[in-house]
Design an enzyme around this catalytic site. Structure first.
Site, PDB file in Angstrom:
ATOM      1  N   CYS A 261       0.884  -1.073   0.043  1.00 50.21           N
ATOM      2  CA  CYS A 261       0.181  -0.130  -0.148  1.00 50.21           C
ATOM      3  C   CYS A 261       0.936   1.327   0.038  1.00 50.21           C
ATOM      4  CB  CYS A 261      -0.936   0.035   1.353  1.00 50.21           C
ATOM      5  SG  CYS A 261      -2.052   1.237   1.078  1.00 50.21           S
TER       6      CYS A 261
ATOM      7  N   ASP B 141      -3.228   1.565  10.713  1.00 48.26           N
ATOM      8  CA  ASP B 141      -4.253   2.527  10.791  1.00 48.26           C
ATOM      9  C   ASP B 141      -4.734   2.508  12.085  1.00 48.26           C
ATOM     10  OD1 ASP B 141      -5.411   3.795   8.050  1.00 48.26           O
ATOM     11  OD2 ASP B 141      -4.469   1.882   7.601  1.00 48.26           O
TER      12      ASP B 141
HETATM   13  C1  RUB Z   1      -3.488   3.304   3.861  1.00 44.38           C
HETATM   14  C2  RUB Z   1      -2.753   2.551   4.646  1.00 44.38           C
HETATM   15  C3  RUB Z   1      -1.474   2.657   5.201  1.00 44.38           C
HETATM   16  C4  RUB Z   1      -2.012   3.476   6.628  1.00 44.38           C
HETATM   17  C5  RUB Z   1      -0.738   4.204   7.277  1.00 44.38           C
HETATM   18  O1  RUB Z   1      -4.900   2.934   3.342  1.00 44.38           O
HETATM   19  O2  RUB Z   1      -3.478   1.285   4.900  1.00 44.38           O
HETATM   20  O3  RUB Z   1      -0.735   1.740   5.407  1.00 44.38           O
HETATM   21  O4  RUB Z   1      -3.118   4.355   6.700  1.00 44.38           O
HETATM   22  O5  RUB Z   1      -0.637   5.106   6.470  1.00 44.38           O
HETATM   23  P1  RUB Z   1      -5.874   3.901   2.699  1.00 44.38           P
HETATM   24  P2  RUB Z   1       0.428   6.631   7.078  1.00 44.38           P
HETATM   25  O6  RUB Z   1      -5.179   4.156   1.506  1.00 44.38           O
HETATM   26  O7  RUB Z   1      -6.956   3.315   2.327  1.00 44.38           O
HETATM   27  O8  RUB Z   1      -5.987   5.214   3.487  1.00 44.38           O
HETATM   28  O9  RUB Z   1       1.806   5.926   7.549  1.00 44.38           O
HETATM   29  O10 RUB Z   1       0.599   7.515   6.054  1.00 44.38           O
HETATM   30  O11 RUB Z   1      -0.501   6.885   8.197  1.00 44.38           O
END
Ligand code: RUB
Length: 306
Positions: A129, A198
């Site tokens: 992701c 998340d």
């Molecule tokens: C994004 C996702 C990321 C986390 C952490 O999912 O799963 O790994 O949110 O991101 P989506 P960060 O695209 O559905 O939002 O480190 O930027 O907080």
């Protein structure tokens, strides 16, 4: 009514703003913008407005405790203050929001500094992701002079992996993109897995983009260390009191726009990775075991439990 809030909530819902950190930042900035324009006449009206804004933002994405922790903290400080004038209350919202944004920025740097040390020269990093916390760590490793390559999944259905690979290529990192189902074949070739988060539950389980738990299982079997890179404030205190973290289910359109009739399509955005498959959580307090999450958070951010 609540124009800045509605606008931010829409961008978050539609994934124009993506990833837990960016969601929390966008929500906090929207609150700041909204209070600048408040037309509330007294304290009660101001608090009501704030609580409405909070609810609109919370419902934009369900699985985002970082945003919820931030907004609850800001609101609780306003509620606790004895001030009566709207101008003074707005000032508290503005300054606490600023303080939260600075804390988040500080955590990002600290996490990158600590985590970059785990990237050895000539190593292969597997990621899934798009996590801004992971990509910042990798940028830091690059700035520290490490040479490494990255393997990234597409991350269907919305292909956030494409954002990650673009960032890595811009850094000059050798980058390979794979389909999600190739994870097992490639996790073997990696020296470590780094994923974002998340949400973190009271049991130390981690919720991240759908597919993460499958990668953790594959990594476990391949004996590839699996790390979660995350700010501690992604911890969800409600999980301590029995609630399960809600897993957002997104529209079927993201998977197939014109599917055959009667087809059931399921589109959960996230899944749960059990702590047993996590080598460590790389956070602003260091690299910690998922088992110690409550203790570490309690030491650093005791207000989360209030
Ligand atoms: C994004 C996702 C990321 C986390 C952490 O999912 O799963 O790994 O949110 O991101 P989506 P960060 O695209 O559905 O939002 O480190 O930027 O907080």
């Amino acid at each position: 009514m609540q124009e800045a809030i509605q606008k931010a909530a829409m961008s978050i819902r539609r994934l124009k703003v993506q990833g837990a950190r960016n969601v929390a930042i966008a929500a906090t900035k929207a609150i700041q913008e909204q209070v600048k324009k408040t037309e509330a006449k007294d304290r009660n009206e101001f608090l009501r407005e704030l609580s409405e804004a909070q609810e609109i933002l919370f419902s934009s994405r369900e699985t985002e405790p970082l945003m919820r922790n931030a907004l609850r903290w800001i609101t609780s400080l306003v509620e606790k203050s004895a001030h009566k004038k709207v101008k003074e209350l707005a000032e508290i919202v503005f300054s606490t929001s600023q303080q939260f944004l600075e804390t988040l920025e500080g955590s990002k740097e600290k996490i990158a500094e600590i985590g970059a040390r785990r990237i050895k020269n000539d190593s292969v990093v597997f990621t899934h992701c798009h996590s801004s916390t992971v990509t910042h760590l990798l940028k830091r490793a690059k700035l520290d002079g490490r040479s490494f390559e990255v393997i990234c999944t597409e991350s269907r259905p919305v292909f956030q992996g494409r954002m990650t690979v673009k960032e890595m290529l811009a850094l000059g990192v050798k980058t390979t993109l794979i389909v999600d189902s190739a994870a097992r074949s490639f996790v073997n070739k990696a020296d470590l897995v780094l994923v974002g988060a998340d949400a973190i539950t009271s049991e130390g389980n981690v919720i991240n983009k759908i597919g993460t738990s499958m990668i953790a299982l594959a990594a476990h079997e391949a004996r590839t260390p699996f790390y979660v890179v995350s700010e501690l404030l992604k911890f969800d205190p409600t999980t301590m009191y029995g609630d399960f973290e809600k897993i957002e289910e997104r529209s079927a359109d993201e998977i197939w726009r014109e599917p055959p009739r009667d087809l059931i399509i399921r589109n959960p955005a996230f899944d749960v990775t059990r702590r047993d498959f996590i080598h460590g959580i790389i956070c602003e307090a260091g690299i910690i075991s998922p088992h110690s999450i409550i203790e570490v958070i309690n030491r650093r951010y005791p207000w989360v439990f209030e």
